[in-house]
Design a protein around this motif. Sequence first.
Motif, PDB file in Angstrom:
ATOM      1  N   ILE A  45       0.836  -1.206   0.000  1.00 47.01           N
ATOM      2  CA  ILE A  45       0.000   0.000   0.000  1.00 47.01           C
ATOM      3  C   ILE A  45       0.871   1.256   0.000  1.00 47.01           C
ATOM      4  CG2 ILE A  45      -1.584   1.374   1.425  1.00 47.01           C
ATOM      5  CD1 ILE A  45      -2.923  -1.310   2.207  1.00 47.01           C
ATOM      6  N   LEU A  46       1.909   1.277   0.829  1.00 50.36           N
ATOM      7  CA  LEU A  46       2.793   2.440   0.871  1.00 50.36           C
ATOM      8  C   LEU A  46       3.485   2.661  -0.469  1.00 50.36           C
ATOM      9  CD1 LEU A  46       4.308   2.020   4.430  1.00 50.36           C
ATOM     10  CD2 LEU A  46       2.852   3.895   3.656  1.00 50.36           C
ATOM     11  N   VAL A  47       3.981   1.607  -1.078  1.00 48.11           N
ATOM     12  CA  VAL A  47       4.657   1.734  -2.379  1.00 48.11           C
ATOM     13  C   VAL A  47       3.670   2.228  -3.438  1.00 48.11           C
ATOM     14  CG1 VAL A  47       5.724   0.416  -4.262  1.00 48.11           C
ATOM     15  CG2 VAL A  47       6.491   0.078  -1.909  1.00 48.11           C
ATOM     16  N   LEU A  48       2.476   1.650  -3.483  1.00 49.89           N
ATOM     17  CA  LEU A  48       1.489   2.061  -4.491  1.00 49.89           C
ATOM     18  C   LEU A  48       1.040   3.504  -4.297  1.00 49.89           C
ATOM     19  CD1 LEU A  48      -0.690  -1.159  -4.860  1.00 49.89           C
ATOM     20  CD2 LEU A  48       1.011  -0.254  -6.450  1.00 49.89           C
ATOM     21  N   THR A  49       0.839   3.932  -3.046  1.00 54.56           N
ATOM     22  CA  THR A  49       0.419   5.318  -2.837  1.00 54.56           C
ATOM     23  C   THR A  49       1.541   6.301  -3.178  1.00 54.56           C
ATOM     24  OG1 THR A  49       0.955   5.191  -0.467  1.00 54.56           O
ATOM     25  CG2 THR A  49      -1.339   4.790  -1.103  1.00 54.56           C
ATOM     26  N   ILE A  50       2.777   5.913  -2.934  1.00 54.82           N
ATOM     27  CA  ILE A  50       3.896   6.775  -3.332  1.00 54.82           C
ATOM     28  C   ILE A  50       3.924   6.912  -4.851  1.00 54.82           C
ATOM     29  CG2 ILE A  50       6.415   6.910  -3.477  1.00 54.82           C
ATOM     30  CD1 ILE A  50       6.450   5.684  -0.615  1.00 54.82           C
ATOM     31  N   LEU A  84       6.476  11.355   5.132  1.00 53.37           N
ATOM     32  CA  LEU A  84       5.838  10.468   6.111  1.00 53.37           C
ATOM     33  C   LEU A  84       5.698   9.055   5.553  1.00 53.37           C
ATOM     34  CD1 LEU A  84       3.111  12.835   7.577  1.00 53.37           C
ATOM     35  CD2 LEU A  84       5.167  12.001   8.729  1.00 53.37           C
ATOM     36  N   ARG A  85       5.311   8.950   4.299  1.00 58.22           N
ATOM     37  CA  ARG A  85       5.175   7.628   3.683  1.00 58.22           C
ATOM     38  C   ARG A  85       6.518   6.919   3.579  1.00 58.22           C
ATOM     39  NH1 ARG A  85       1.020   9.502  -0.683  1.00 58.22           N
ATOM     40  NH2 ARG A  85      -0.880   9.209   0.500  1.00 58.22           N
ATOM     41  N   LEU A  86       7.539   7.633   3.192  1.00 55.13           N
ATOM     42  CA  LEU A  86       8.866   7.022   3.089  1.00 55.13           C
ATOM     43  C   LEU A  86       9.380   6.589   4.457  1.00 55.13           C
ATOM     44  CD1 LEU A  86      10.530   9.327   0.411  1.00 55.13           C
ATOM     45  CD2 LEU A  86       9.846   6.928   0.149  1.00 55.13           C
ATOM     46  N   PHE A  87       9.111   7.379   5.491  1.00 54.76           N
ATOM     47  CA  PHE A  87       9.485   6.980   6.846  1.00 54.76           C
ATOM     48  C   PHE A  87       8.747   5.694   7.232  1.00 54.76           C
ATOM     49  CE2 PHE A  87       8.535   6.977  11.398  1.00 54.76           C
ATOM     50  CZ  PHE A  87       9.835   6.928  11.903  1.00 54.76           C
ATOM     51  N   GLY A  88       7.438   5.651   6.967  1.00 62.41           N
ATOM     52  CA  GLY A  88       6.654   4.449   7.257  1.00 62.41           C
ATOM     53  C   GLY A  88       7.142   3.253   6.467  1.00 62.41           C
ATOM     54  N   LEU A  89       7.470   3.473   5.205  1.00 60.16           N
ATOM     55  CA  LEU A  89       7.980   2.393   4.361  1.00 60.16           C
ATOM     56  C   LEU A  89       9.308   1.875   4.908  1.00 60.16           C
ATOM     57  CD1 LEU A  89       7.582   0.708   1.806  1.00 60.16           C
ATOM     58  CD2 LEU A  89       8.762   2.509   0.544  1.00 60.16           C
ATOM     59  N   GLY A  90      10.145   2.777   5.365  1.00 63.47           N
ATOM     60  CA  GLY A  90      11.418   2.362   5.949  1.00 63.47           C
ATOM     61  C   GLY A  90      11.223   1.527   7.198  1.00 63.47           C
ATOM     62  N   ALA A  91      10.309   1.967   8.077  1.00 67.19           N
ATOM     63  CA  ALA A  91      10.083   1.249   9.332  1.00 67.19           C
ATOM     64  C   ALA A  91       9.446  -0.116   9.083  1.00 67.19           C
ATOM     65  CB  ALA A  91       9.202   2.092  10.249  1.00 67.19           C
ATOM     66  N   LEU A  96       9.708  -6.130   7.705  1.00 66.61           N
ATOM     67  CA  LEU A  96       9.445  -7.178   6.716  1.00 66.61           C
ATOM     68  C   LEU A  96      10.740  -7.895   6.323  1.00 66.61           C
ATOM     69  CD1 LEU A  96       7.291  -8.514   4.895  1.00 66.61           C
ATOM     70  CD2 LEU A  96       7.828  -6.786   3.186  1.00 66.61           C
ATOM     71  N   ILE A  97      11.779  -7.145   6.048  1.00 67.83           N
ATOM     72  CA  ILE A  97      13.059  -7.748   5.666  1.00 67.83           C
ATOM     73  C   ILE A  97      13.612  -8.592   6.813  1.00 67.83           C
ATOM     74  CG2 ILE A  97      15.477  -7.206   5.132  1.00 67.83           C
ATOM     75  CD1 ILE A  97      14.335  -4.792   3.516  1.00 67.83           C
ATOM     76  N   THR A  98      13.509  -8.080   8.035  1.00 69.09           N
ATOM     77  CA  THR A  98      13.984  -8.840   9.199  1.00 69.09           C
ATOM     78  C   THR A  98      13.231 -10.149   9.331  1.00 69.09           C
ATOM     79  OG1 THR A  98      14.609  -6.810  10.343  1.00 69.09           O
ATOM     80  CG2 THR A  98      14.303  -8.776  11.705  1.00 69.09           C
ATOM     81  N   HIS A  99      11.909 -10.123   9.159  1.00 65.77           N
ATOM     82  CA  HIS A  99      11.135 -11.362   9.281  1.00 65.77           C
ATOM     83  C   HIS A  99      11.397 -12.315   8.114  1.00 65.77           C
ATOM     84  CE1 HIS A  99       8.846 -11.184  12.983  1.00 65.77           C
ATOM     85  NE2 HIS A  99       9.031  -9.889  12.866  1.00 65.77           N
ATOM     86  N   PHE A 100      11.656 -11.801   6.920  1.00 63.11           N
ATOM     87  CA  PHE A 100      12.078 -12.673   5.822  1.00 63.11           C
ATOM     88  C   PHE A 100      13.361 -13.409   6.207  1.00 63.11           C
ATOM     89  CE2 PHE A 100      10.008 -10.562   1.840  1.00 63.11           C
ATOM     90  CZ  PHE A 100       8.768 -10.979   2.288  1.00 63.11           C
ATOM     91  N   TYR A 101      14.296 -12.678   6.806  1.00 62.90           N
ATOM     92  CA  TYR A 101      15.557 -13.283   7.232  1.00 62.90           C
ATOM     93  C   TYR A 101      15.312 -14.327   8.329  1.00 62.90           C
ATOM     94  CZ  TYR A 101      20.055 -13.814   9.537  1.00 62.90           C
ATOM     95  OH  TYR A 101      21.174 -14.340  10.111  1.00 62.90           O
ATOM     96  N   LEU A 102      14.486 -13.983   9.313  1.00 60.12           N
ATOM     97  CA  LEU A 102      14.217 -14.914  10.413  1.00 60.12           C
ATOM     98  C   LEU A 102      13.568 -16.199   9.907  1.00 60.12           C
ATOM     99  CD1 LEU A 102      12.949 -12.490  13.206  1.00 60.12           C
ATOM    100  CD2 LEU A 102      15.204 -13.548  12.988  1.00 60.12           C
ATOM    101  N   ILE A 103      12.641 -16.078   8.975  1.00 59.33           N
ATOM    102  CA  ILE A 103      11.994 -17.264   8.416  1.00 59.33           C
ATOM    103  C   ILE A 103      12.995 -18.063   7.583  1.00 59.33           C
ATOM    104  CG2 ILE A 103      10.210 -18.061   6.806  1.00 59.33           C
ATOM    105  CD1 ILE A 103       8.615 -15.497   7.766  1.00 59.33           C
ATOM    106  N   SER A 104      13.822 -17.368   6.823  1.00 60.04           N
ATOM    107  CA  SER A 104      14.816 -18.047   5.979  1.00 60.04           C
ATOM    108  C   SER A 104      15.806 -18.859   6.794  1.00 60.04           C
ATOM    109  CB  SER A 104      15.576 -17.029   5.127  1.00 60.04           C
ATOM    110  OG  SER A 104      14.693 -16.386   4.239  1.00 60.04           O
ATOM    111  N   THR A 105      16.101 -18.409   8.016  1.00 61.96           N
ATOM    112  CA  THR A 105      17.064 -19.100   8.876  1.00 61.96           C
ATOM    113  C   THR A 105      16.388 -19.864  10.007  1.00 61.96           C
ATOM    114  OG1 THR A 105      17.351 -17.103  10.210  1.00 61.96           O
ATOM    115  CG2 THR A 105      18.907 -17.454   8.391  1.00 61.96           C
TER     116      THR A 105
END
Length: 154
Positions: A45-50, A84-91, A96-105
Amino acid sequence: QMEKLPPKRSFNGFLRYDHYCKWLGPIALKNHRSFLMILCIVVLILVLTIIMEVVYSGCVQWGRTQDFIAVRQGAATLLVVECLRLFGLGAVGDLLITHFYLISTNQLGKEYGKGVFDDEETDEYDPDKNPWDNGCFENWKAFLLNSRNGTGEW
């Protein structure tokens, strides 16, 4: 013969407890997939609205309106909203990236945070120390496809 693994940690009766989310409550075995799906949807949603705002601002800038003052005010508002959207996307993207890593390992948030499976010398993740890590593909397959109704591990 396959070695029997000790059961994954639980916390307050939650199997495979990962962490506590102040909006969703405990993230554990039965709702971890839902949590990951929410993160994916929020990032999308954040990417599409940007993208939509950038396209809209381009249309406004290239003469789709005659009111120069409205364009300038719209640009200032757009800048604030985009920041604000970019800050939200970063957070959320970082989560999301951290959880991808946690699931991968096949690690839990608590294990990752404490460096339970890290090598003492390099301070990097060591898959040989994690008895639940079956490789990225198998970890994702188990995460996405295994039933969450039993008491077994994934």
